[in-house]
Design a protein around this motif. Structure first.
Motif, PDB file in Angstrom:
ATOM      1  N   ALA A  67      11.639  25.645  57.111  1.00  0.00           N
ATOM      2  CA  ALA A  67      11.036  24.312  57.178  1.00  0.00           C
ATOM      3  C   ALA A  67      12.027  23.229  56.773  1.00  0.00           C
ATOM      4  N   THR A  68      12.257  22.293  57.687  1.00  0.00           N
ATOM      5  CA  THR A  68      13.103  21.133  57.411  1.00  0.00           C
ATOM      6  C   THR A  68      12.370  19.870  57.840  1.00  0.00           C
ATOM      7  N   VAL A  69      12.925  18.724  57.462  1.00  0.00           N
ATOM      8  CA  VAL A  69      12.371  17.433  57.881  1.00  0.00           C
ATOM      9  C   VAL A  69      13.478  16.621  58.543  1.00  0.00           C
ATOM     10  N   LYS A  70      13.109  15.524  59.167  1.00  0.00           N
ATOM     11  CA  LYS A  70      14.069  14.618  59.802  1.00  0.00           C
ATOM     12  C   LYS A  70      14.554  13.635  58.738  1.00  0.00           C
ATOM     13  N   VAL A  72      16.259  10.776  56.614  1.00  0.00           N
ATOM     14  CA  VAL A  72      16.560   9.378  56.926  1.00  0.00           C
ATOM     15  C   VAL A  72      16.991   8.572  55.699  1.00  0.00           C
ATOM     16  N   HIS A  73      17.392   9.239  54.622  1.00  0.00           N
ATOM     17  CA  HIS A  73      17.819   8.565  53.385  1.00  0.00           C
ATOM     18  C   HIS A  73      16.688   7.734  52.772  1.00  0.00           C
ATOM     19  N   SER A  74      15.508   8.323  52.756  1.00  0.00           N
ATOM     20  CA  SER A  74      14.324   7.641  52.232  1.00  0.00           C
ATOM     21  C   SER A  74      13.898   8.254  50.903  1.00  0.00           C
ATOM     22  N   ALA A  75      12.773   7.744  50.378  1.00  0.00           N
ATOM     23  CA  ALA A  75      12.156   8.338  49.191  1.00  0.00           C
ATOM     24  C   ALA A  75      10.892   9.092  49.569  1.00  0.00           C
ATOM     25  N   ASP A  76      10.713   9.368  50.850  1.00  0.00           N
ATOM     26  CA  ASP A  76       9.493  10.022  51.330  1.00  0.00           C
ATOM     27  C   ASP A  76       9.577  11.538  51.200  1.00  0.00           C
ATOM     28  N   VAL A  77       8.443  12.137  50.828  1.00  0.00           N
ATOM     29  CA  VAL A  77       8.369  13.579  50.596  1.00  0.00           C
ATOM     30  C   VAL A  77       7.163  14.154  51.338  1.00  0.00           C
ATOM     31  N   VAL A  78       7.353  15.306  51.962  1.00  0.00           N
ATOM     32  CA  VAL A  78       6.295  16.004  52.694  1.00  0.00           C
ATOM     33  C   VAL A  78       5.812  17.193  51.862  1.00  0.00           C
ATOM     34  N   THR A  79       4.502  17.354  51.762  1.00  0.00           N
ATOM     35  CA  THR A  79       3.923  18.553  51.153  1.00  0.00           C
ATOM     36  C   THR A  79       3.487  19.486  52.272  1.00  0.00           C
ATOM     37  N   LEU A  80       4.052  20.690  52.273  1.00  0.00           N
ATOM     38  CA  LEU A  80       3.731  21.683  53.302  1.00  0.00           C
ATOM     39  C   LEU A  80       2.565  22.530  52.802  1.00  0.00           C
ATOM     40  N   ASP A  81       1.384  22.297  53.364  1.00  0.00           N
ATOM     41  CA  ASP A  81       0.192  23.038  52.961  1.00  0.00           C
ATOM     42  C   ASP A  81       0.093  24.368  53.705  1.00  0.00           C
ATOM     43  N   GLN A  82      -0.904  25.164  53.325  1.00  0.00           N
ATOM     44  CA  GLN A  82      -1.019  26.526  53.860  1.00  0.00           C
ATOM     45  C   GLN A  82      -1.158  26.569  55.371  1.00  0.00           C
ATOM     46  N   ASP A  83      -1.864  25.619  55.943  1.00  0.00           N
ATOM     47  CA  ASP A  83      -2.138  25.679  57.376  1.00  0.00           C
ATOM     48  C   ASP A  83      -1.292  24.729  58.204  1.00  0.00           C
ATOM     49  N   ASP A  91      10.102  16.992  62.705  1.00  0.00           N
ATOM     50  CA  ASP A  91      10.175  15.660  63.302  1.00  0.00           C
ATOM     51  C   ASP A  91       9.570  14.582  62.415  1.00  0.00           C
ATOM     52  N   ILE A  92       9.174  14.955  61.190  1.00  0.00           N
ATOM     53  CA  ILE A  92       8.645  13.979  60.241  1.00  0.00           C
ATOM     54  C   ILE A  92       9.806  13.364  59.480  1.00  0.00           C
ATOM     55  N   GLN A  93       9.863  12.039  59.443  1.00  0.00           N
ATOM     56  CA  GLN A  93      10.924  11.363  58.716  1.00  0.00           C
ATOM     57  C   GLN A  93      10.637  11.410  57.220  1.00  0.00           C
ATOM     58  N   ALA A  94      11.481  12.114  56.505  1.00  0.00           N
ATOM     59  CA  ALA A  94      11.333  12.276  55.056  1.00  0.00           C
ATOM     60  C   ALA A  94      12.623  12.883  54.520  1.00  0.00           C
ATOM     61  N   ASP A  95      12.750  12.928  53.195  1.00  0.00           N
ATOM     62  CA  ASP A  95      13.957  13.502  52.601  1.00  0.00           C
ATOM     63  C   ASP A  95      13.655  14.490  51.485  1.00  0.00           C
ATOM     64  N   GLY A  96      12.372  14.823  51.332  1.00  0.00           N
ATOM     65  CA  GLY A  96      11.980  15.854  50.395  1.00  0.00           C
ATOM     66  C   GLY A  96      10.848  16.660  51.000  1.00  0.00           C
ATOM     67  N   ILE A  97      10.762  17.911  50.588  1.00  0.00           N
ATOM     68  CA  ILE A  97       9.689  18.783  51.074  1.00  0.00           C
ATOM     69  C   ILE A  97       9.318  19.743  49.947  1.00  0.00           C
ATOM     70  N   VAL A  98       8.016  19.920  49.721  1.00  0.00           N
ATOM     71  CA  VAL A  98       7.539  20.788  48.640  1.00  0.00           C
ATOM     72  C   VAL A  98       6.427  21.684  49.172  1.00  0.00           C
ATOM     73  N   THR A  99       6.206  22.816  48.495  1.00  0.00           N
ATOM     74  CA  THR A  99       5.128  23.710  48.906  1.00  0.00           C
ATOM     75  C   THR A  99       4.802  24.707  47.812  1.00  0.00           C
ATOM     76  N   ALA A 100       3.597  25.273  47.910  1.00  0.00           N
ATOM     77  CA  ALA A 100       3.203  26.423  47.100  1.00  0.00           C
ATOM     78  C   ALA A 100       2.939  27.599  48.037  1.00  0.00           C
ATOM     79  N   ARG A 101       3.378  27.471  49.246  1.00  0.00           N
ATOM     80  CA  ARG A 101       3.123  28.461  50.305  1.00  0.00           C
ATOM     81  C   ARG A 101       4.200  29.542  50.317  1.00  0.00           C
ATOM     82  N   ARG A 102       3.772  30.773  50.425  1.00  0.00           N
ATOM     83  CA  ARG A 102       4.712  31.889  50.507  1.00  0.00           C
ATOM     84  C   ARG A 102       5.051  32.186  51.966  1.00  0.00           C
ATOM     85  N   GLY A 103       6.170  32.852  52.162  1.00  0.00           N
ATOM     86  CA  GLY A 103       6.565  33.219  53.517  1.00  0.00           C
ATOM     87  C   GLY A 103       7.310  32.139  54.268  1.00  0.00           C
ATOM     88  N   VAL A 104       7.641  31.033  53.583  1.00  0.00           N
ATOM     89  CA  VAL A 104       8.423  29.970  54.204  1.00  0.00           C
ATOM     90  C   VAL A 104       9.618  29.642  53.312  1.00  0.00           C
TER      91      VAL A 104
END
Length: 254
Positions: A67-70, A72-83, A91-104
């Motif tokens: 899992a990666t994001v697009k 853009v040198h921002s402060a935006d963060v994506v939370t990757l949920d189970q589904d 393709d989401i513009q962000a610079d952080g990504i977090v999850t509690a999901r296994r298998g990724v």
């Protein structure tokens, strides 16, 4: 062609699978020789696909679960949920990504900027962020930590991977002024350089932001600019007049 990946790890993140991948062991050639994982670079698409497949395999996940994001040198963060559809996050513009999901495996791409991997192994929450000077000043580090805490993380540890070091990071007076306008105390991250211009300590700045958030953090100590055999560097490529540059990948998984 060398096919053995070189993966740097750190004991602070020993409770989770993680790696700061160097350029060694990739399928790309020319300017991108090695493990270039930049989908937005001008490298051959099929070579980037092969490189990312090798990373996914090393991380113990399927290529589709990297899992990666697009960025853009921002402060935006994506939370990757189970589904969530992992492919759509790319393709989401962000610079952080977090999850509690296994298998990724969460991953960020860099070529001098800070790759920061974060984890609360006991709570089962991980994060990754791309923190160049612009994103770090804007708050991407704090936003990533906050997103992890929203998932239940309480004891976060973080490691800054290979990034440009102060001895290689000459900047202008206007650059320094942007920081001093934010906080005059930030002068401590600048020193005088051999050309009479400021030299910026990006990893120390990143560490200060992490520790201010109560995160135990360390820097790996590797400078991307100073080691062309192991690391891609945007600044080095620019100084050498290269048309493009490779992107390093850093990944973390539960």
């Amino acid at each position: 062609m060398q096919t053995t990946l070189e993966i740097l790890t750190h004991p602070l993140l020993s409770g989770v699978k993680h790696g700061f991948f160097t350029r060694k062991g990739g399928a790309s050639s020319g300017l991108f020789a090695g493990l270039n994982c930049g989908r937005r670079s001008s490298d051959q698409t099929d070579m980037v696909v092969v490189n990312r497949m090798r990373v996914a395999t090393a991380m113990g996940v399927s290529p589709a679960a990297l899992a990666t994001v697009k960025q853009v040198h921002s402060a935006d963060v994506v939370t990757l949920d189970q589904d969530d559809d992992i492919a759509r996050t790319r393709d989401i513009q962000a610079d952080g990504i977090v999850t509690a999901r296994r298998g990724v495996a969460l991953a960020v791409l860099t070529a001098d900027c800070q790759p920061i991997l974060l984890a609360d192994a006991r709570a089962g929450v991980i994060g990754a962020c791309h923190a160049g000077w612009r994103g770090a000043l804007a708050g991407v580090i704090e936003a990533t930590v906050a997103a992890m805490r929203a998932l239940g993380a309480t004891d976060i540890k973080a490691v800054i991977g290979p990034t440009i070091s102060q001895r290689a990071y000459e900047v202008g007076e206007d650059f320094m002024d942007d920081f001093l306008m934010e906080d005059p105390d930030y002068h401590r991250f600048f020193s005088g350089g051999p050309n009479g211009r400021p030299m910026f300590d990006l990893p120390s700045f990143g560490l200060s932001r992490l520790r201010a958030e109560g995160v135990e953090a360390e820097w790996s100590g590797h400078c991307t600019y100073s080691d062309p055999q192991r690391f891609f560097s945007y600044r080095r490529a620019t100084h050498e007049g290269q048309a493009d540059y490779g992107r390093l990948i850093s990944a973390i998984a539960l």
